[in-house]
Scaffold this motif. Structure first.
Motif, PDB file in Angstrom:
ATOM      1  N   SER A 182       0.823  -1.214   0.000  1.00 53.36           N
ATOM      2  CA  SER A 182       0.000   0.000   0.000  1.00 53.36           C
ATOM      3  C   SER A 182       0.856   1.262   0.000  1.00 53.36           C
ATOM      4  N   ILE A 183       0.194   2.378  -0.323  1.00 55.87           N
ATOM      5  CA  ILE A 183       0.759   3.724  -0.238  1.00 55.87           C
ATOM      6  C   ILE A 183      -0.113   4.510   0.725  1.00 55.87           C
ATOM      7  N   ARG A 184       0.526   5.175   1.667  1.00 49.75           N
ATOM      8  CA  ARG A 184      -0.223   5.895   2.713  1.00 49.75           C
ATOM      9  C   ARG A 184       0.293   7.328   2.787  1.00 49.75           C
ATOM     10  N   PHE A 185      -0.635   8.288   2.932  1.00 50.37           N
ATOM     11  CA  PHE A 185      -0.220   9.685   3.076  1.00 50.37           C
ATOM     12  C   PHE A 185      -1.324  10.492   3.750  1.00 50.37           C
ATOM     13  N   ARG A 186      -0.930  11.665   4.249  1.00 50.17           N
ATOM     14  CA  ARG A 186      -1.859  12.604   4.866  1.00 50.17           C
ATOM     15  C   ARG A 186      -1.896  13.881   4.035  1.00 50.17           C
ATOM     16  N   PHE A 187      -3.079  14.495   3.962  1.00 48.43           N
ATOM     17  CA  PHE A 187      -3.172  15.748   3.220  1.00 48.43           C
ATOM     18  C   PHE A 187      -4.255  16.632   3.834  1.00 48.43           C
ATOM     19  N   ARG A 188      -4.153  17.905   3.521  1.00 51.83           N
ATOM     20  CA  ARG A 188      -5.194  18.847   3.903  1.00 51.83           C
ATOM     21  C   ARG A 188      -5.958  19.218   2.629  1.00 51.83           C
ATOM     22  N   GLY A 189      -7.233  18.992   2.627  1.00 52.22           N
ATOM     23  CA  GLY A 189      -8.030  19.279   1.449  1.00 52.22           C
ATOM     24  C   GLY A 189      -9.302  18.463   1.443  1.00 52.22           C
ATOM     25  N   GLU A 190      -9.978  18.446   0.296  1.00 52.25           N
ATOM     26  CA  GLU A 190     -11.258  17.767   0.172  1.00 52.25           C
ATOM     27  C   GLU A 190     -11.254  16.650  -0.853  1.00 52.25           C
ATOM     28  N   SER A 191     -10.219  16.575  -1.684  1.00 47.60           N
ATOM     29  CA  SER A 191     -10.177  15.533  -2.706  1.00 47.60           C
ATOM     30  C   SER A 191      -8.739  15.261  -3.102  1.00 47.60           C
ATOM     31  N   CYS A 192      -8.513  14.100  -3.678  1.00 44.17           N
ATOM     32  CA  CYS A 192      -7.185  13.760  -4.199  1.00 44.17           C
ATOM     33  C   CYS A 192      -7.326  12.614  -5.194  1.00 44.17           C
ATOM     34  N   SER A 193      -6.313  12.459  -6.016  1.00 44.75           N
ATOM     35  CA  SER A 193      -6.293  11.395  -7.007  1.00 44.75           C
ATOM     36  C   SER A 193      -4.869  10.869  -7.123  1.00 44.75           C
ATOM     37  N   THR A 194      -4.716   9.806  -7.891  1.00 45.12           N
ATOM     38  CA  THR A 194      -3.390   9.222  -8.105  1.00 45.12           C
ATOM     39  C   THR A 194      -3.251   8.788  -9.555  1.00 45.12           C
ATOM     40  N   ILE A 195      -2.031   8.718 -10.015  1.00 43.55           N
ATOM     41  CA  ILE A 195      -1.731   8.134 -11.324  1.00 43.55           C
ATOM     42  C   ILE A 195      -0.948   6.851 -11.074  1.00 43.55           C
ATOM     43  N   LEU A 196      -1.503   5.733 -11.523  1.00 42.04           N
ATOM     44  CA  LEU A 196      -0.898   4.421 -11.340  1.00 42.04           C
ATOM     45  C   LEU A 196      -0.739   3.748 -12.696  1.00 42.04           C
ATOM     46  N   THR A 197       0.273   2.920 -12.784  1.00 42.25           N
ATOM     47  CA  THR A 197       0.475   2.112 -13.988  1.00 42.25           C
ATOM     48  C   THR A 197       0.431   0.637 -13.606  1.00 42.25           C
ATOM     49  N   ASN A 198      -0.388  -0.103 -14.304  1.00 38.97           N
ATOM     50  CA  ASN A 198      -0.478  -1.551 -14.127  1.00 38.97           C
ATOM     51  C   ASN A 198       0.109  -2.210 -15.372  1.00 38.97           C
ATOM     52  N   THR A 199       1.198  -2.957 -15.203  1.00 36.44           N
ATOM     53  CA  THR A 199       1.889  -3.535 -16.353  1.00 36.44           C
ATOM     54  C   THR A 199       1.333  -4.901 -16.760  1.00 36.44           C
ATOM     55  N   GLY A 200       0.298  -5.369 -16.074  1.00 38.61           N
ATOM     56  CA  GLY A 200      -0.255  -6.682 -16.394  1.00 38.61           C
ATOM     57  C   GLY A 200      -1.751  -6.634 -16.615  1.00 38.61           C
ATOM     58  N   GLU A 201      -2.427  -7.736 -16.310  1.00 36.18           N
ATOM     59  CA  GLU A 201      -3.867  -7.823 -16.472  1.00 36.18           C
ATOM     60  C   GLU A 201      -4.579  -7.050 -15.371  1.00 36.18           C
ATOM     61  N   GLU A 202      -5.890  -6.952 -15.493  1.00 40.65           N
ATOM     62  CA  GLU A 202      -6.673  -6.201 -14.509  1.00 40.65           C
ATOM     63  C   GLU A 202      -6.468  -6.744 -13.099  1.00 40.65           C
TER      64      GLU A 202
END
Length: 506
Positions: free
Chosen positions: A47-67
């Protein structure tokens, strides 16, 4: 003009884009960070864990295999939407939106390990907000090595359906007990894994970053484990003798001890599913090593399926947590489990008043697709707020560990939607999986009407004229079924009598 102005405002909204190399991101599990701009993981539970101040966030991930699948946690709570498909390729994923303004903690969990692909983190994006210092590190570290049970096969299905949408890691007993003890964990588990001697074995993959690649190797100094749990051996019995399996335990334990020199190692195995099960002799494996930092734990595998669902894993987690507290008082449970204990305890059934439910919807009485429904009706429930409705011909059951000579007193509340008949059935099984003893079965017809009534039973577990204990009763399955009209059930209670024979098994 108003439309153009809106576009200008949206484009000008500040976005805090966080590089994956930012030290304010916590990477938990087995991550390769040799390329700081594209760290990757393969094993489930990472997992990836972080703290932020705000109301929303997103991430960009790459999956090199199947779903694959990921799960998002906000402030420690799994989102009710459940898992999110991790599509092949590079994509943006919305993690949360419209949160209450303030400080939040987010965790992205890789739930599955289905193919040969890896999950890369490319960025975290926080519009109109900012990332904060990381959460404090967890005080405890646990590593799990297992087979399909820990790999989360059929985790969200009661009928052993291992389709990929039913798999996961967060609600396996590895994830559950880690949260109970406020620990970080690694789940290094593969379906079909044996102890040693095959490409898919604990001895082969225990030190890998990626099951499918010999390199890179994992650096155990990056995650010095306090506890190491080995849940392997079940897949060995079809091809090896007991002596060969004991040998493989010794070989694997030598390597695991070398990798985790200071960890307490738990050999954890199920009992009640095979006359050849490793739980018959893992006590000998532990005793011969004279390792004061090694222990053995067994748990009942009395449900009908080859893989446990979430509430079965809840039972495994409670069993493991109780064991660890006896090893080290500092390893006591700190947080209530987020999955209820689906195991019968001290002679009683689990969730006999149907007040609890696992995240996937099951409630400890199989099968919820077999004409049974939890009904929320506080005014009508005899105990709590819920009762169980069985449609016409509907049936449900739950196993209870039992040994010859034990005496149980049981009661339950029943009523019908009109005058009808219910049936209670007591089924006894021996040590072999799905192996009933037909001569001991007992059926009890019960007349019910539209008013709740309490039914009382006294049950003595029979003893057969068998010298081999494995052919004696090991479990009692309590069945309830409706005949031609629906019935309601609540407040099921079993009490094992203290003056009766106690089991010395396990």
């Amino acid at each position: 003009m108003q439309f153009l102005l809106l576009l200008t405002l949206v484009a000008a909204t500040p976005v805090d884009e966080i590089s994956p190399s930012d030290p304010r991101l916590q990477y938990v599990g087995r991550w390769d960070r040799s390329d700081s701009n594209s760290p990757w993981c393969a094993w489930q539970g990472s997992s990836i864990r972080f703290r932020f101040r705000g109301e929303s966030c997103s991430t960009i991930l790459t999956n090199t295999g199947e779903e694959e699948y990921i799960r998002i946690l906000i402030d420690g709570e799994a989102l009710p939407e459940g898992k999110i498909p991790l599509q092949p390729g590079r994509r943006r994923y919305q993690l949360c939106s419209n949160l209450k303004p303030g400080v939040h903690e987010v965790e992205i969990v890789k739930e599955t390990y289905l193919g040969k692909g890896r999950m890369h983190c490319n960025a975290i994006q926080i519009p109109a907000g900012r990332i904060l210092s990381p959460p404090p590190p967890k005080p405890l570290r646990i590593v799990f090595y297992g087979d399909s049970n820990l790999a989360g096969y059929s985790l969200e299905n009661e009928r052993n359906d291992s389709a990929k949408q039913y798999r996961g890691s967060h609600f396996t007993f590895a994830g559950i007990v880690a949260r109970m003890l406020d620990a970080d964990y690694q789940n290094i588990s593969s379906s079909g894994a044996t102890l040693a001697g095959k490409p898919n074995s604990g001895l082969t993959f225990f030190d890998r970053m990626d099951f499918h690649s010999v390199v890179p190797r994992w650096d155990f100094d990056r995650f010095p484990a306090d506890i190491c749990v080995i849940n392997l051996g079940a897949n060995d019995i079809s091809s090896k003798s007991n002596l060969e399996i004991k040998r493989d335990y010794r070989v694997l334990l030598d390597r695991i001890r070398q990798a985790h020199p200071n960890a307490h190692i738990v050999l954890m195995n199920a009992y009640g599913w095979s006359r050849q099960e490793p739980a018959n002799y893992t006590d000998e494996v532990v005793a011969e090593r004279a390792d004061c930092n090694l222990s053995r734990l067994t748990f009942p595998w009395f449900f009908n399926e080859w893989h446990g669902c979430e509430y079965d894993h809840g039972g495994m987690a409670h069993t493991l947590a109780a064991h660890l507290a006896t090893i080290n008082p500092a390893w006591k449970t700190l947080h209530k489990s987020d999955v209820f204990d689906g195991f019968s305890r001290d002679g009683d059934v689990a969730n006999g008043s149907f007040e609890q439910v696992a995240p996937f919807g099951g409630f400890g009485w199989r099968y919820r697709d077999n004409g049974i429904t939890r009904v929320h009706d506080p005014a009508q429930s005899p105990d709590g707020e819920w009762y169980l409705r069985l449609s016409a011909k509907g049936a449900t059951h739950q196993p209870i560990p039992a040994s010859p000579g034990q005496i149980f007193k049981a009661q339950l509340d029943l009523r019908g939607e009109n005058a009808t008949q219910a049936e209670l059935r007591l089924e006894f099984r021996d040590q072999e999986w799905r192996h009933p003893i037909p001569s001991l079965e007992r059926r009890i017809p019960i007349k019910v009407d539209t008013e709740w009534k309490t039914v009382h039973l006294q049950i003595q577990v029979p003893k057969l004229c068998q010298a081999d204990d494995s052919h004696q009763p090991w479990q009692m399955i309590f069945h309830i079924s409706a005949n031609d009209a629906p019935i309601h059930v609540d407040k099921i209670q079993f009490r094992r009598q203290l003056n009766a024979c106690r089991s010395t098994r396990r």
